[in-house]
Motif scaffolding. Structure first.
Motif, mmCIF file in Angstrom:
data_model
loop_
_atom_site.group_PDB
_atom_site.id
_atom_site.type_symbol
_atom_site.label_atom_id
_atom_site.label_comp_id
_atom_site.label_asym_id
_atom_site.label_seq_id
_atom_site.Cartn_x
_atom_site.Cartn_y
_atom_site.Cartn_z
ATOM 1 N N THR A 22 -4.298 9.096 -10.805
ATOM 2 C CA THR A 22 -3.884 8.175 -9.979
ATOM 3 C C THR A 22 -4.789 8.097 -8.937
ATOM 4 O O THR A 22 -4.142 7.663 -7.933
ATOM 5 N N ASN A 23 -6.142 8.517 -8.795
ATOM 6 C CA ASN A 23 -6.689 8.062 -7.484
ATOM 7 C C ASN A 23 -8.122 7.403 -7.686
ATOM 8 O O ASN A 23 -8.581 6.829 -6.710
ATOM 9 N N GLY A 24 -8.145 6.917 -9.038
ATOM 10 C CA GLY A 24 -9.148 5.860 -9.333
ATOM 11 C C GLY A 24 -10.461 6.219 -9.418
ATOM 12 O O GLY A 24 -11.404 5.519 -9.699
ATOM 13 N N ARG A 25 -10.776 7.557 -9.361
ATOM 14 C CA ARG A 25 -11.976 8.003 -9.208
ATOM 15 C C ARG A 25 -12.499 8.129 -10.718
ATOM 16 O O ARG A 25 -13.680 8.684 -11.016
ATOM 17 N N THR A 26 -11.760 7.912 -11.731
ATOM 18 C CA THR A 26 -12.296 8.066 -13.016
ATOM 19 C C THR A 26 -12.960 6.684 -13.472
ATOM 20 O O THR A 26 -13.498 6.684 -14.644
ATOM 21 N N PHE A 27 -13.305 5.661 -12.553
ATOM 22 C CA PHE A 27 -14.079 4.520 -12.884
ATOM 23 C C PHE A 27 -15.503 4.689 -13.181
ATOM 24 O O PHE A 27 -15.972 5.411 -12.410
ATOM 25 N N GLY A 28 -15.755 4.243 -14.430
ATOM 26 C CA GLY A 28 -17.286 4.472 -14.450
ATOM 27 C C GLY A 28 -17.511 5.421 -15.617
ATOM 28 O O GLY A 28 -17.928 4.860 -16.726
ATOM 29 N N PRO A 29 -17.122 6.665 -15.686
ATOM 30 C CA PRO A 29 -17.469 7.682 -16.657
ATOM 31 C C PRO A 29 -16.873 7.232 -17.950
ATOM 32 O O PRO A 29 -17.655 7.408 -19.190
ATOM 33 N N GLY A 30 -15.829 6.515 -18.115
ATOM 34 C CA GLY A 30 -15.396 5.999 -19.333
ATOM 35 C C GLY A 30 -16.243 4.793 -20.028
ATOM 36 O O GLY A 30 -16.009 4.636 -21.222
ATOM 37 N N ARG A 31 -17.004 4.381 -19.066
ATOM 38 C CA ARG A 31 -17.788 3.304 -19.829
ATOM 39 C C ARG A 31 -18.789 3.973 -20.770
ATOM 40 O O ARG A 31 -19.609 3.329 -21.641
ATOM 41 N N ALA A 32 -19.176 5.219 -20.681
ATOM 42 C CA ALA A 32 -20.334 5.960 -21.475
ATOM 43 C C ALA A 32 -19.609 6.122 -22.834
ATOM 44 O O ALA A 32 -18.528 6.967 -22.823
ATOM 45 N N LEU A 33 -19.879 5.545 -23.851
ATOM 46 C CA LEU A 33 -19.279 5.999 -25.021
ATOM 47 C C LEU A 33 -19.766 7.054 -25.821
ATOM 48 O O LEU A 33 -18.926 7.646 -26.806
ATOM 49 N N ARG A 34 -20.951 7.745 -25.561
ATOM 50 C CA ARG A 34 -21.298 8.950 -26.228
ATOM 51 C C ARG A 34 -21.370 9.796 -25.068
ATOM 52 O O ARG A 34 -21.899 9.769 -24.149
ATOM 53 N N GLN A 35 -21.177 11.263 -25.557
ATOM 54 C CA GLN A 35 -21.114 12.387 -24.590
ATOM 55 C C GLN A 35 -22.647 12.776 -24.551
ATOM 56 O O GLN A 35 -23.311 12.801 -25.477
ATOM 57 N N ALA A 388 -5.722 -4.544 -12.188
ATOM 58 C CA ALA A 388 -5.202 -3.912 -13.288
ATOM 59 C C ALA A 388 -6.429 -2.901 -14.102
ATOM 60 O O ALA A 388 -6.238 -2.065 -14.544
ATOM 61 N N VAL A 389 -7.768 -3.234 -13.699
ATOM 62 C CA VAL A 389 -8.897 -2.209 -13.924
ATOM 63 C C VAL A 389 -8.811 -1.076 -13.243
ATOM 64 O O VAL A 389 -8.935 0.071 -13.744
ATOM 65 N N MET A 390 -8.222 -1.148 -12.084
ATOM 66 C CA MET A 390 -7.874 0.248 -11.443
ATOM 67 C C MET A 390 -7.022 1.066 -12.180
ATOM 68 O O MET A 390 -7.145 2.083 -12.310
ATOM 69 N N VAL A 391 -5.673 0.484 -12.670
ATOM 70 C CA VAL A 391 -4.632 1.220 -13.413
ATOM 71 C C VAL A 391 -5.509 1.567 -14.779
ATOM 72 O O VAL A 391 -5.257 2.758 -15.345
ATOM 73 N N LEU A 392 -6.333 0.686 -15.347
ATOM 74 C CA LEU A 392 -6.899 1.066 -16.778
ATOM 75 C C LEU A 392 -7.712 2.360 -16.691
ATOM 76 O O LEU A 392 -7.600 3.370 -17.447
ATOM 77 N N SER A 393 -8.437 2.326 -15.331
ATOM 78 C CA SER A 393 -9.253 3.422 -15.403
ATOM 79 C C SER A 393 -8.668 4.924 -15.049
ATOM 80 O O SER A 393 -8.867 5.723 -15.446
ATOM 81 N N GLY A 394 -7.828 4.823 -13.942
ATOM 82 C CA GLY A 394 -6.862 5.931 -13.789
ATOM 83 C C GLY A 394 -5.997 6.342 -14.765
ATOM 84 O O GLY A 394 -6.003 7.689 -14.647
ATOM 85 N N GLN A 395 -5.333 5.372 -15.395
ATOM 86 C CA GLN A 395 -4.451 6.247 -16.275
ATOM 87 C C GLN A 395 -4.977 6.406 -17.972
ATOM 88 O O GLN A 395 -4.444 7.230 -18.496
ATOM 89 N N LEU A 396 -6.063 5.664 -18.186
ATOM 90 C CA LEU A 396 -6.673 5.822 -19.441
ATOM 91 C C LEU A 396 -7.894 6.165 -19.544
ATOM 92 O O LEU A 396 -8.523 6.345 -20.597
#
Length: 399
Positions: A22-35, A388-396
């Motif tokens: 819930t701090n919004g700091r996950t934005f970005g890494p989720g964009r990468a589809l391969r580890q 909405a993107v903040m929530v998508l990133s932070g929660q999912l």
């Protein structure tokens, strides 16, 4: 968005927490589809959940075998995670794919896009606070607004707006995102927002306590640039300039939000642009960008113009001042795109063209001639969609 486009973000950063944050700091890494590097065991499951959700978010329904090929995860892992995500209500089976050959037709899965809603709130307006209920795709399905009370209970008005929107959702609410003027730290504390008379105010905790839902709070321009990145097709290195009652900007570098050491990155409104004086700013300085470009000041000068040529001159002068402020940013950070958000009748045309010309004159042509300056296509809902993107990133872990 294609898989290759979705893979542009860095894949070496720490992945999201298994159930989002819930701090919004996950934005970005989720964009990468391969580890792209080792993921610590305790984070691996959360990383892989976000990987699947991110893939489905951008590419739509596909089979479990498709997901395995796209993400590089084993079919056993895919089946296990999909079962978990279905149980959690985030993924749904969508029926079978039309058979094109022998064998059992594949069952398609997708995000359960109707299963949850997001509440977005924009506090940056000059006359009203605006809120909306959005789908996971960023589409607005309900909207409310409340007038700004200059001497009333501002916090109470925001809480009631959020509560009314939750009631309008008619589906589980994934979270509440808020875009606000001012400088906001990573915990959702508004360090300063003079127009709202807030200083050191923990809006995030106030809303969470009142509503019992995850809440994310960010500066309105920082929220807006997230909407441009996720829904507007912007690249990984983009600067969004938001022009309204004030002037601010949001910046992404390599797909990551830049907030700065004091959470004040993008506060360009009170940068002085030129040594030739200029209008007096509300902050007391002379020649701030905001004094040239903010909607009230620019509208007033245009209203006093004697003819159309004078109006064009005023717009071009404002655009040149914006170019002066942006040229060092382009030179230092090598952004590829500048997006303008605000009244198109003011920003589009002579003002934007003068900005481009000034940037070209003040940066290294060999590298920066191709910098694109354009209007957003998100319209006046850009902060709501960014929330909405903040929530998508932070929660999912989805961006």
């Amino acid at each position: 968005m294609s898989a290759s486009e979705a893979q542009r973000g860095s894949s070496t950063l720490e992945p999201p927490h298994p159930h989002g944050t819930t701090n919004g700091r996950t934005f970005g890494p989720g964009r990468a589809l391969r580890q792209g590097g080792k993921v610590l065991p305790e984070h691996a499951r959360g990383h892989n959940r976000s990987l699947l959700l991110q893939t489905l978010f951008h590419q739509g329904a596909m089979s479990r075998a498709d997901l395995s090929r796209e993400t590089g995860l084993t079919r056993v892992t895919i089946s296990d995670l999909i079962a978990e995500l279905i149980a959690d209500g985030f993924v749904a089976e969508m029926g079978v794919r039309e058979a094109s050959g022998p064998g059992k037709p594949a069952i398609l899965v997708d995000l359960d896009r109707a299963g949850h809603r997001i509440v977005g709130i924009d506090l940056s307006g000059s006359d009203a606070f605006i809120g909306a209920v959005l789908t996971l795709d960023g589409d607005i399905v309900a909207r409310r607004e409340v007038p700004i009370l200059t001497d009333g209970d501002v916090v109470g008005a925001v809480v009631q707006l959020a509560r009314d929107l939750v009631g309008d959702a008619h589906a589980p609410v994934l979270g509440i995102g808020v875009g606000t003027p001012g400088i906001v730290d990573e915990r959702g504390v508004i360090l300063t927002a003079p127009n709202l008379k807030w200083a050191g105010f923990d809006l995030q905790s106030a809303l969470q306590g009142a509503l019992g839902l995850p809440v994310l709070v960010a500066n309105d321009a920082n929220a807006a640039v997230l909407a441009e990145y996720t829904f507007g097709g912007a690249g990984d290195d983009v600067l969004l300039v938001k022009v309204g009652r004030g002037v601010g900007s949001g910046l992404l570098a390599s797909g990551q939000p830049m907030r700065g050491a004091h959470f004040a990155a993008g506060e360009i409104g009170h940068v002085t642009v030129g040594t030739d004086g200029g209008p007096v700013c509300v902050c007391g300085k002379v020649g701030c960008l905001e004094a040239w470009l903010a909607v009230p000041a620019l509208t007033a000068r245009l209203a006093a113009a004697s003819d159309e040529d004078a109006r064009i001159g005023i717009l071009r002068d404002a655009g040149e001042r914006l170019g002066i402020a942006l040229a060092p940013i382009v030179g230092v950070l090598d952004v590829s795109e500048i997006v303008l958000s605000g009244p198109p009748e003011l920003l589009d045309g002579p003002l934007a063209q003068a900005t481009v010309e000034t940037l070209r004159a003040r940066t290294l042509a060999e590298f920066h001639d191709g910098v694109r300056v354009r209007m957003t296509e998100q319209g006046q809902d850009i902060v709501l969609r960014g929330a909405a993107v903040m929530v998508l990133s932070g929660q999912l872990g989805v961006s």
